[in-house]
Structure formats: structure tokens, C-alpha cells
Design a protein around this motif. Sequence first.
Motif, PDB file in Angstrom:
ATOM      1  N   ALA A   1      43.182  29.584  -9.837  1.00  0.00           N
ATOM      2  CA  ALA A   1      42.917  28.881 -10.667  1.00  0.00           C
ATOM      3  C   ALA A   1      42.272  27.179 -10.073  1.00  0.00           C
ATOM      4  CB  ALA A   1      43.966  27.700 -11.798  1.00  0.00           C
ATOM      5  N   GLY A   2      42.213  26.679  -9.707  1.00  0.00           N
ATOM      6  CA  GLY A   2      40.461  25.875  -8.783  1.00  0.00           C
ATOM      7  C   GLY A   2      42.076  24.623  -8.050  1.00  0.00           C
ATOM      8  N   LEU A   3      42.543  25.767  -7.023  1.00  0.00           N
ATOM      9  CA  LEU A   3      43.765  24.778  -6.134  1.00  0.00           C
ATOM     10  C   LEU A   3      43.612  25.033  -4.938  1.00  0.00           C
ATOM     11  CD1 LEU A   3      46.538  23.254  -6.541  1.00  0.00           C
ATOM     12  CD2 LEU A   3      47.851  25.383  -6.237  1.00  0.00           C
ATOM     13  N   PRO A   4      43.078  24.351  -4.299  1.00  0.00           N
ATOM     14  CA  PRO A   4      42.847  24.361  -2.938  1.00  0.00           C
ATOM     15  C   PRO A   4      43.633  24.752  -1.961  1.00  0.00           C
ATOM     16  CG  PRO A   4      41.381  21.944  -3.505  1.00  0.00           C
ATOM     17  CD  PRO A   4      43.108  22.780  -4.466  1.00  0.00           C
ATOM     18  N   LEU A   5      45.373  24.549  -2.429  1.00  0.00           N
ATOM     19  CA  LEU A   5      46.123  25.563  -1.233  1.00  0.00           C
ATOM     20  C   LEU A   5      45.949  27.532  -1.722  1.00  0.00           C
ATOM     21  CD1 LEU A   5      48.456  25.931   0.752  1.00  0.00           C
ATOM     22  CD2 LEU A   5      49.694  24.777  -1.429  1.00  0.00           C
ATOM     23  N   ALA A   6      45.724  27.007  -3.003  1.00  0.00           N
ATOM     24  CA  ALA A   6      46.094  28.537  -3.526  1.00  0.00           C
ATOM     25  C   ALA A   6      44.286  29.643  -2.512  1.00  0.00           C
ATOM     26  CB  ALA A   6      45.917  28.625  -5.109  1.00  0.00           C
ATOM     27  N   LEU A   7      42.985  28.498  -2.835  1.00  0.00           N
ATOM     28  CA  LEU A   7      41.739  29.020  -2.094  1.00  0.00           C
ATOM     29  C   LEU A   7      42.278  29.216  -0.649  1.00  0.00           C
ATOM     30  CD1 LEU A   7      39.767  26.880  -3.904  1.00  0.00           C
ATOM     31  CD2 LEU A   7      40.016  29.446  -4.456  1.00  0.00           C
ATOM     32  N   ARG A   8      43.164  27.986   0.153  1.00  0.00           N
ATOM     33  CA  ARG A   8      42.763  28.163   1.641  1.00  0.00           C
ATOM     34  C   ARG A   8      43.938  29.631   2.104  1.00  0.00           C
ATOM     35  NH1 ARG A   8      46.476  23.431   4.880  1.00  0.00           N
ATOM     36  NH2 ARG A   8      46.607  24.143   6.793  1.00  0.00           N
ATOM     37  N   ILE A   9      45.497  30.407   1.103  1.00  0.00           N
ATOM     38  CA  ILE A   9      45.762  30.879   1.467  1.00  0.00           C
ATOM     39  C   ILE A   9      44.851  32.352   1.314  1.00  0.00           C
ATOM     40  CG2 ILE A   9      48.011  32.176   0.564  1.00  0.00           C
ATOM     41  CD1 ILE A   9      48.477  29.406  -0.490  1.00  0.00           C
ATOM     42  N   VAL A  10      44.492  32.256   0.264  1.00  0.00           N
ATOM     43  CA  VAL A  10      43.396  33.909  -0.464  1.00  0.00           C
ATOM     44  C   VAL A  10      42.099  33.751   0.905  1.00  0.00           C
ATOM     45  CG1 VAL A  10      41.665  34.666  -1.942  1.00  0.00           C
ATOM     46  CG2 VAL A  10      43.949  33.852  -2.476  1.00  0.00           C
ATOM     47  N   ALA A  11      42.023  32.712   1.909  1.00  0.00           N
ATOM     48  CA  ALA A  11      40.564  33.157   2.556  1.00  0.00           C
ATOM     49  C   ALA A  11      41.501  33.535   3.521  1.00  0.00           C
ATOM     50  CB  ALA A  11      40.306  32.070   2.464  1.00  0.00           C
TER      51      ALA A  11
ATOM     52  N   ARG B   1      44.087  34.953   3.865  1.00  0.00           N
ATOM     53  CA  ARG B   1      44.233  36.369   3.740  1.00  0.00           C
ATOM     54  C   ARG B   1      42.990  37.298   3.779  1.00  0.00           C
ATOM     55  NH1 ARG B   1      48.924  38.265  -0.194  1.00  0.00           N
ATOM     56  NH2 ARG B   1      48.934  39.620   1.745  1.00  0.00           N
ATOM     57  N   MET B   2      42.654  36.915   3.761  1.00  0.00           N
ATOM     58  CA  MET B   2      41.526  38.284   3.259  1.00  0.00           C
ATOM     59  C   MET B   2      40.670  38.607   4.848  1.00  0.00           C
ATOM     60  SD  MET B   2      39.280  37.172   0.131  1.00  0.00           S
ATOM     61  CE  MET B   2      37.855  38.026   0.885  1.00  0.00           C
ATOM     62  N   GLN B   3      40.869  36.613   5.732  1.00  0.00           N
ATOM     63  CA  GLN B   3      39.888  36.992   7.178  1.00  0.00           C
ATOM     64  C   GLN B   3      40.717  37.599   8.110  1.00  0.00           C
ATOM     65  OE1 GLN B   3      40.474  32.749   7.969  1.00  0.00           O
ATOM     66  NE2 GLN B   3      38.055  32.151   7.382  1.00  0.00           N
ATOM     67  N   ALA B   4      42.363  37.480   7.495  1.00  0.00           N
ATOM     68  CA  ALA B   4      42.864  38.802   8.394  1.00  0.00           C
ATOM     69  C   ALA B   4      42.873  39.860   8.427  1.00  0.00           C
ATOM     70  CB  ALA B   4      44.971  38.227   7.839  1.00  0.00           C
ATOM     71  N   ARG B   5      42.610  40.385   7.059  1.00  0.00           N
ATOM     72  CA  ARG B   5      42.559  41.780   6.534  1.00  0.00           C
ATOM     73  C   ARG B   5      40.892  42.160   6.178  1.00  0.00           C
ATOM     74  NH1 ARG B   5      47.282  39.905   5.407  1.00  0.00           N
ATOM     75  NH2 ARG B   5      48.812  41.262   5.451  1.00  0.00           N
ATOM     76  N   PRO B   6      40.229  42.317   6.865  1.00  0.00           N
ATOM     77  CA  PRO B   6      38.789  42.453   6.670  1.00  0.00           C
ATOM     78  C   PRO B   6      38.227  44.123   6.200  1.00  0.00           C
ATOM     79  CG  PRO B   6      38.971  42.420   9.451  1.00  0.00           C
ATOM     80  CD  PRO B   6      40.178  42.410   9.106  1.00  0.00           C
ATOM     81  N   GLN B   7      39.068  44.677   5.976  1.00  0.00           N
ATOM     82  CA  GLN B   7      39.419  45.977   5.940  1.00  0.00           C
ATOM     83  C   GLN B   7      39.394  45.993   3.858  1.00  0.00           C
ATOM     84  OE1 GLN B   7      41.551  44.967   7.337  1.00  0.00           O
ATOM     85  NE2 GLN B   7      43.855  45.588   6.771  1.00  0.00           N
TER      86      GLN B   7
ATOM     87  N   ALA C   1      33.889  31.366  -0.196  1.00  0.00           N
ATOM     88  CA  ALA C   1      32.507  31.542   0.439  1.00  0.00           C
ATOM     89  C   ALA C   1      32.069  31.231   1.712  1.00  0.00           C
ATOM     90  CB  ALA C   1      30.757  31.475  -0.260  1.00  0.00           C
ATOM     91  N   GLU C   2      32.511  29.833   2.032  1.00  0.00           N
ATOM     92  CA  GLU C   2      32.873  29.533   3.365  1.00  0.00           C
ATOM     93  C   GLU C   2      33.761  30.112   4.370  1.00  0.00           C
ATOM     94  OE1 GLU C   2      30.968  27.056   4.579  1.00  0.00           O
ATOM     95  OE2 GLU C   2      29.727  26.685   3.328  1.00  0.00           O
ATOM     96  N   ARG C   3      34.585  30.048   4.001  1.00  0.00           N
ATOM     97  CA  ARG C   3      35.798  30.740   4.820  1.00  0.00           C
ATOM     98  C   ARG C   3      35.315  32.213   4.797  1.00  0.00           C
ATOM     99  NH1 ARG C   3      39.785  27.128   5.935  1.00  0.00           N
ATOM    100  NH2 ARG C   3      39.268  25.474   4.796  1.00  0.00           N
ATOM    101  N   VAL C   4      35.017  33.157   4.013  1.00  0.00           N
ATOM    102  CA  VAL C   4      35.244  34.078   4.172  1.00  0.00           C
ATOM    103  C   VAL C   4      34.073  35.411   4.212  1.00  0.00           C
ATOM    104  CG1 VAL C   4      37.885  34.694   3.017  1.00  0.00           C
ATOM    105  CG2 VAL C   4      35.759  34.750   2.264  1.00  0.00           C
ATOM    106  N   GLY C   5      32.731  34.139   3.812  1.00  0.00           N
ATOM    107  CA  GLY C   5      31.624  34.880   3.984  1.00  0.00           C
ATOM    108  C   GLY C   5      30.723  34.710   2.585  1.00  0.00           C
TER     109      GLY C   5
END
Length: 812
Positions: A294-304, A306-312, A271-275
Motif C-alpha cells: 500500500a505504498g508504505l516505504p517501511l513495508a516495501l523495505r521489509i519485503v525487500a 525478506r526477498m533478499q534473504a530468501r532468493p529461492q 525493484a532497485e533492492r531485489v532486482g
Amino acid sequence: MAHEFGPLLRSLRRQAGLTQEQLALASGLSVDGIGALERGHRLRPRRDTISLLVAALGLDQDDAATLQSAAVPPRRKPPRAAERRRVGWTGTPHQLPAAPSVLVGRETLASDIESSLTGPTGRAGARPRVVALTGMGGIGKTALALVVAHRAAPQFPDGQLYLDLRGHGRAAGLSLTDALAHLLTSLGLHADDVPVDEDRALAAYRTRTSGSRLLVVLDNARDAAQVDALLPSGSENAVVVTSRASLGAQLEARQHALSPLPEDVARELLAERVGHQRMSSDEPASRTVIASCAGLPLALRIVAARMQARPQWAVSDVAQRLADRDTRLTELDSQGLAVATSLGDSVDQLRGSPDPTDQDAAELWLTMGVMPAPQVGLSGISHACSWPPDRTERAVERLAEVSLLEEPAPGRFRMHDLVHDLAHRRAGAELGRAEQDVRRRAALAHYVALAWRSRSLVRSTPEGFDDDSITAGMDPECSPRDCLAVIDEESEQLLRLLDEAGDDDKSAELIPLLALGLVSLFVTRVDNTRWADTLAFALDRVPQEATDARVWLLQDLAMAHSGRGQHDLALRSAERAADLAGATGRREAEAAALNACAIALRRLGRLTEALDVCGRALVLFEREGDVRGQAIGLRDMGQLHFQNGDLETGIGFARRSLAIYEQIDVPRGLTMSHLNLGVMLRERGDLTDALHHLALAVSLSRDVGDLALETEALDELGEWHLLAGDAREGITVLRDGLAVIADHGSGQWEASIRRRLAIALESLGRPAEADEQWGAALRICEQRSESDQAAQLRQEWARCRAERAPASRDGT
């Protein structure tokens, strides 16, 4: 002729007829990473990256050499003497890379580590203070190390050094010579003056760090040996090491093993990264996204990212992409960061090692990808690999050492979900379907043997089955209780294997045997829902001509339905079993089925019919010489007479049952007989004898490990204390029963225990506490659709409230 690396790589790829995506798949690199190389955004690829590209492109020796030389920048001329003295060449080093802007969930740990680094130093000549951060790839070790290092930097005026040791991957990692050269030049020694001899270089490093106050961050260490020589001299210095391997003992370090982030922390990080608003827009989808990482920070960072790059994208779009296990790792790949690459580096390092244990660890990891659950059961995985237990244990320990396995409790191992996803993907690519089926089937057959041997704790051998053939190859010293302990510990894997066994014809043959063998597990756990589902699953898959299996599956299904309060369904299943057994001449099976009918009839309140059917069952047991069956029949006849108001006859049958159980030594049956007899004697007023039997029942149930029996025995012993006039002791015993339920979920007797607690509390003048127990007992009965019991509870509760009212009025 010199070549630029990017254009050369693009040319070689096109000559090979590959797209960037195809080259990424063949090499194990990310698409973004290959694109960055071709565009010249990454000018100095690592040696292991080049090796992967050479292999994936199938280059010959000349082309491989050309690609490798293009990756090496032109050697600069040595600086002139004047240049060596230029400003900053011998200045204080401040080499720390930027730290992440957000640190969520690890603030307390960061403060603790900072205190360790900056606190009081040791005696003169002592080793530097060392903190080791360990854990799986992508768990956030480097991020935490950099956050702490930046905070502690002001306490180290002589500088902060940073060195990536590149210890995880197919390449060998940074050599000691290269590492010392970096550290020495960082401390002011000119490159031309760095000793070529390692011993002299080490001596120079110790000299330059002695008496200083430096902070050294050694990132991505392979093992303790790679780090030990690079520790600075003197206790005023401090070192932070990150590694996937355990390091603490060898380095005398304070080690912190990082774990996956809890769900709430993972949500906050994302939420801190994507709102926060975006994450709150669709709660179910947000939970799916977080669970998929699954609580993996790297996975969360990647998801964030991708979500930031694709706000739609809606959160549900991301959730849908991540929900499929087969494509999840493909989605967790962005801008040169890939979960699969990070995790796979550790496996590839094991595979490339000459150590046989490392190679075994890699093979066991691949076999875990064949297994449906991430739980690592040593027993099942040994048979899947066809290895002896000691070899399996060494391989498992090695996987845990390099953070490819988690150890949530001593001796209990589990793969992180994303590590298991990668193992599943690799197994699918490297092992044929036939080999995967062979390994799963070997584990399943072993679980069948364990479950079958454990069955004797609760049931006798079913007529028409041969114990020896089903348990062939098992250790004869493995007792039924030992077998039950194993299948209980490894039940997650076992039950998932059972669910998937129907997809393989040879494995499907094992389904009815496993379903019948698991009776002890389900009965002792009081898991009647899963038991009934498992039996129904087996019945759907057992051939019609396999009448013996159908008879016993139907009988067990009757008991499971009865345990769920579905007594009509229980009666129908038991009647079908009795008819089928009678038609095929299986008299022992028919007797057992009739006994199951009697139990269902008793619970439906049809006592006259139940007595008749139970009597028929007892005659058959006696005619067939089934001694254990006779003990069961006599016990149930005693219960029926007791419930029908004929206490003396009931006690007589109970004593006869107990005598047989004492002769044949069946612990669970013995426990039940002591319990039944104790209840009857208590109701007759023989409190001393009753206490003896009830206390024995509690003790024996604990020895047997049957949680349902233990709670029932505590329930009846608590009632004994209430009848004996000791309400306080009764409350203590009944609360012991609730504690067993709270710890293990064995709630079959919870409503009865809470009802008796309420009565005891009423007698002590504690109405508020009593109301809490009345309400809880009523809710349980309503949830189970036990309408008669619920109605009785309402009447008793109302009567107690009415009896309180005059006392309340008298006090006003």
C-alpha cells in the motif's frame, strides 16, 4: 550483583514458560527484536521496551527492578581536566546517521527542501529556517530528512546535529533536560558543566547557537511543544523536524505531509533492492506484492529484506503470504522492523494520554477495525460508536492530526490499508464477536434509515412498509436529498457492510430494507450492474413468507435488468412481482409491477402488449387512489403512444402526467415529465415550447442531482439544436453531456449522444471527427450486446460514408 541484560531476559522468559514468539505476541515487540536483546546485539533497550517486557512477563517488583537496572550501563567516571581538552571533544559535530542509498519518487521534493534550508536567510534575530516532514509511521520521513541533511551539510560549516526525540510510543519520549544535555555536549560543553536548571540550560543552548550556522535534525517529535524549545537561535541556522503530528502552524515551519508512494514508484523502489528481472518474472504476483504494501516505504523495505534473504522464494510465494489480510502484518516483520509496531505506537500513545479526545480517537480507531472498509464515514461511524456527531468529528480530526487517517479531500477521511489491517487485528483481539456485530449493526441500521428516506426521490413508499418505523430516530430535518448525499459519500462502507451482513442473523434482517432503499443511489449513479447484484443478494436472503419485500425487490430488479439492456430478464422479474402481488391482494404493488412489465415490453418492441399492460396498471393506480402511481402510469402511456406513432395522444398523456407532478411536487418525476413532453413537442415541430420544457429538464435534473437524467436531457436538448439548424450549439450541448459522463460515469445515454455528435459533425464537413464518434457509439452498443442498435448505427455510418464519396470525387 550486576547482571547482563541479554542473559537475564532469556532466563526470565524461560522461567515464565514462554518462547520468543509468545513473548513477542504478548509484548507487541518483534521476534527479531527480542532475539537481538537476548543475544546482546542491542545493549541499551529503550525504557518503553523494558516496560512492555515487564508487563508481558508478569514480573514482580524485585524482578522488574533487576531487569531495569541491567539495562542501564555502568556510570562512567567524569573525565579529568586533561581529558576534557582532548582532541575532538570540542570539535565540529557531524552526527548525521547514514542516509538510505536509494531515494525513489521523492527527488523533486528533496531538492525543494534542500533549497528551503540553504536559501537566503531572514532578518537578524529571526527564527531559524524550519522544515517539518510529517506523515504516518513508516512513510519515509526520517529517510528523506537524512538524504536532504547530508546534501545540505556543506552549507552548515558549524556542524550538523542529530537527535531522536522518541516522541511516538507508549513511553513519554525524550525529556527536555536530556535533549538539551545532548545538544549542549554536542556543541562542546562538558557534561559536568551542563546546567541542571532547564531555564539556564535553554539560555546556554541559545548562546552557543547564536551567530552559528548549524543544521539540526530533530527526529520523531511528539508535537510542536517538544520541538519549540530545541530550535537554535538565529536565522543562519536550519532545522529539519520529522513527526507523525502536524507541526507547521505552531513552529512557523514549511511543512511537507508525506503520502504513500504511487504504484509505479513503489515498484521501482522494490525493484532497485531485489532486482528488476525478479520483479518482472511474474507481473500479476508483483502487482499483488506492491498493492499489499500500500505504498508504505517501511513495508516495501521489509519485503525487500525478506526477498533478499530468501532468493529461492518466487514473487508468487511472497504475494501469497501478503494476500491474506489476517496474516499480512505478521509477514511485514523482519530484523527488528515491524509495520505493526511502528503504526501501533501512535495508537498506544493516544490510549495512554489523559486527554479525553485522545482516548476517544483511540476508541474510534478500534471501531474502524470493526468496519469492513477503510473509508471513514462520519455518519456511519458515529452510530457505530453511539456518539454524537461533534464528538466523532473531534476524534476523527485527532486521528488525522497524528497521521492515523488520511484526508484525500477536505472533510473526506480514509485509513491507510495497513493501518486498517492493524485496527482490524486489534479489534478482533480486544472486542468480542458480539460487540463487533453490535457496532456494525448500528452503522448498518443508520444507513438503512438514510437510504429509505432517500428512496422517495425515485419511488413512493412501497405498499406494506411503514416509513416512520424504518426511519425512527432520524433527524426530521434531514431531507431525502441530504440523505442521498450522505449515502453517496459513504457508499463504499455501506456496500461492504451490506455484503457482510449475511453473516449476522440480526443484520441480515436489514438487507432487504437497505436494498430497497438504495434505489435512489443506483438510479442517480446509473449503476445498474451493482443495483441488480444487490437486489439479487437480498432476494436470496429474504424469507419466502416476506412477500411484500419479495414483490418490491423483484420490481426493482426488473428496472435494474432493463437498465442493463436485459429486457427479457426484466420482464420475467416484473411478471413474478405482479403475480405475487396479485395473489396476496397488494393492488398498489401489482399496479407498479404491471407498469414495470409495460416498460420491459416497450423496450422489447412489443408495443401493443405494452399499451394493454400499462392501461391495466393505470386503472389499478386510479382505483387505489395512488396519485404518484397515476402520474407514472400517464407518463409511460404517453411514451408508449409516442413510440407507437400516435404523437397527439402521447402529448395528451404527457401533459396530464406533468400536471399531477406539479401538484404533488416530486422533483425527479417532474423532470422526467418535462423531458418527455419536450421531446414530443420537438418532434411535432413546436420548437419554442419544446425548448422551454427541455431546458427546464436540464435545470431540474441538476437540482435533483440525477446524472442519468441530466445526460438524457442534454442529449435531447442537443438534438433540438440540430433540428433547429444550429449544429455548433448542438455539439456544445452534447459535449456537455459527455463531460458529465466522463466526470461521473453515468453512461446510459453515451451511445445516443455520440451518434448525434457524429451526425452534427458530418453536417459541418468534419468526417474524421464524425468517424471517431460513430466508432465509439458502435463499440458501446456492442459491449452492451444491443444488437439492433448496433446494426442501425452501422447502416447510418455506412450511409454517411457513401454520401461523402461523391463530394470527395468532385473535389479531385
